[in-house]
Scaffold this motif. Structure first.
Motif, short mmCIF file in Angstrom:
data_model
loop_
_atom_site.label_atom_id
_atom_site.label_comp_id
_atom_site.label_asym_id
_atom_site.label_seq_id
_atom_site.Cartn_x
_atom_site.Cartn_y
_atom_site.Cartn_z
N HIS A 1 10.90 2.72 1.41
CA HIS A 1 12.09 3.56 1.43
C HIS A 1 11.96 4.57 2.56
N HIS A 2 13.05 5.26 2.84
CA HIS A 2 12.99 6.41 3.75
C HIS A 2 13.84 7.53 3.16
N HIS A 3 13.57 8.74 3.61
CA HIS A 3 14.31 9.92 3.15
C HIS A 3 15.21 10.41 4.28
N PRO A 4 16.51 10.52 4.04
CA PRO A 4 17.40 11.07 5.06
C PRO A 4 17.39 12.60 5.08
N VAL A 5 16.70 13.21 4.12
CA VAL A 5 16.67 14.68 4.01
C VAL A 5 15.22 15.17 3.96
N MET A 6 15.03 16.43 4.36
CA MET A 6 13.70 17.02 4.30
C MET A 6 13.29 17.24 2.85
N ASN A 7 11.99 17.05 2.59
CA ASN A 7 11.48 17.28 1.25
C ASN A 7 9.98 17.51 1.30
N TYR A 8 9.50 18.19 0.30
CA TYR A 8 8.07 18.39 0.15
C TYR A 8 7.77 18.45 -1.33
N GLY A 9 6.50 18.32 -1.67
CA GLY A 9 6.16 18.34 -3.08
C GLY A 9 4.76 18.80 -3.33
N ILE A 10 4.46 18.91 -4.62
CA ILE A 10 3.15 19.32 -5.08
C ILE A 10 2.70 18.30 -6.11
N LEU A 11 1.54 17.70 -5.87
CA LEU A 11 0.98 16.75 -6.82
C LEU A 11 0.15 17.54 -7.83
N VAL A 12 0.57 17.54 -9.08
CA VAL A 12 -0.11 18.34 -10.09
C VAL A 12 -1.09 17.53 -10.92
N GLN A 13 -1.04 16.20 -10.78
CA GLN A 13 -2.00 15.35 -11.50
C GLN A 13 -2.18 14.05 -10.73
N GLY A 14 -3.41 13.57 -10.67
CA GLY A 14 -3.69 12.27 -10.07
C GLY A 14 -3.89 12.31 -8.58
N GLU A 15 -3.71 11.12 -7.97
CA GLU A 15 -3.89 10.94 -6.54
C GLU A 15 -2.83 9.95 -6.07
N LEU A 16 -2.15 10.25 -4.99
CA LEU A 16 -1.08 9.40 -4.48
C LEU A 16 -1.38 9.03 -3.03
N THR A 17 -1.29 7.74 -2.73
CA THR A 17 -1.49 7.26 -1.36
C THR A 17 -0.12 6.92 -0.79
N ILE A 18 0.19 7.49 0.38
CA ILE A 18 1.45 7.23 1.07
C ILE A 18 1.14 6.39 2.29
N ILE A 19 1.88 5.30 2.46
CA ILE A 19 1.63 4.37 3.55
C ILE A 19 2.89 4.22 4.40
N GLY A 20 2.76 4.46 5.69
CA GLY A 20 3.87 4.27 6.62
C GLY A 20 4.00 2.81 7.00
N LEU A 21 5.15 2.41 7.46
CA LEU A 21 5.39 1.04 7.89
C LEU A 21 4.45 0.66 9.03
N ASP A 22 4.00 1.66 9.79
CA ASP A 22 3.07 1.43 10.90
C ASP A 22 1.61 1.32 10.42
N GLY A 23 1.39 1.44 9.10
CA GLY A 23 0.03 1.32 8.55
C GLY A 23 -0.69 2.63 8.38
N LYS A 24 -0.14 3.71 8.91
CA LYS A 24 -0.75 5.03 8.75
C LYS A 24 -0.74 5.41 7.28
N THR A 25 -1.84 5.96 6.76
CA THR A 25 -1.89 6.35 5.35
C THR A 25 -2.28 7.82 5.21
N HIS A 26 -1.88 8.36 4.08
CA HIS A 26 -2.22 9.74 3.73
C HIS A 26 -2.43 9.80 2.23
N VAL A 27 -3.57 10.33 1.81
CA VAL A 27 -3.87 10.46 0.38
C VAL A 27 -3.62 11.91 -0.03
N VAL A 28 -2.80 12.08 -1.05
CA VAL A 28 -2.51 13.41 -1.60
C VAL A 28 -3.31 13.54 -2.88
#
Length: 167
Positions: free
Chosen positions: A92-119
């Motif tokens: 998916h993609h977001h047409p609007v700005m957003n941010y968040g706070i992870l209050v439990q667990g661990e989330l991995t975000i993967i870009g279509l280009d393969g770039k990853t970020h673990v929150v």
């Protein structure tokens, strides 16, 4: 208009920080209400209340500059997401700005280009805007994520891309 939007973004950030603090202090005594904190700087207003700025940036997690604000009437949206262990979100993609706070667990975000970020639990994240990506809960417990969107009426928060297969 920019000044109003700056104040609104500051209000969103303070609300997000408050969510994290309220999650940590959920079992605090209710007969001793805490004073409101109106600054995002690290301050102590009493022995129980500490405000800590979690993030301040003009870039998404992948280092890309965020777009300018929309013109027109803003719509602020706050959403609580619960991602079960092992769950993958679709591309998916977001047409609007957003941010968040992870209050439990661990989330991995993967870009279509393969770039990853673990929150990690307790961390804030600024999502990509207009860039296709997806998220995965690779952990053993549910992820609980509070996201805050700076949008406009009738704009979607996310646009799905079901034509892109998940691996």
């Amino acid at each position: 208009m920019r000044k109003i939007m700056s104040w609104m973004l500051a209000a969103i950030f303070i609300c997000g920080a408050s969510v994290l603090n309220s999650c940590k202090d959920a079992h605090a005594q209710e007969d001793n209400p805490a004073p409101q904190v109106v600054s995002t700087e690290l301050i102590r207003t009493s022995p129980q209340v500490v405000s800590t700025e979690l993030i301040r940036t003009s870039q998404s997690w992948d280092g890309v500059e965020l777009p300018d604000y929309f013109e027109g009437r803003p719509e602020l949206v706050a959403v609580k997401y619960v991602f079960p262990a092992g769950q993958k979100l679709g591309w998916h993609h977001h047409p609007v700005m957003n941010y968040g706070i992870l209050v439990q667990g661990e989330l991995t975000i993967i870009g279509l280009d393969g770039k990853t970020h673990v929150v990690h639990e307790g961390e804030a994240v600024v999502e990509m805007v207009g860039t296709v990506h997806h998220g995965e809960n690779r952990g053993t417990k549910d992820c609980i994520l509070y996201m805050f969107y700076l949008s406009q009426k009738d704009l979607p928060l996310a646009v799905q891309h079901p034509d892109i297969p998940l691996e």
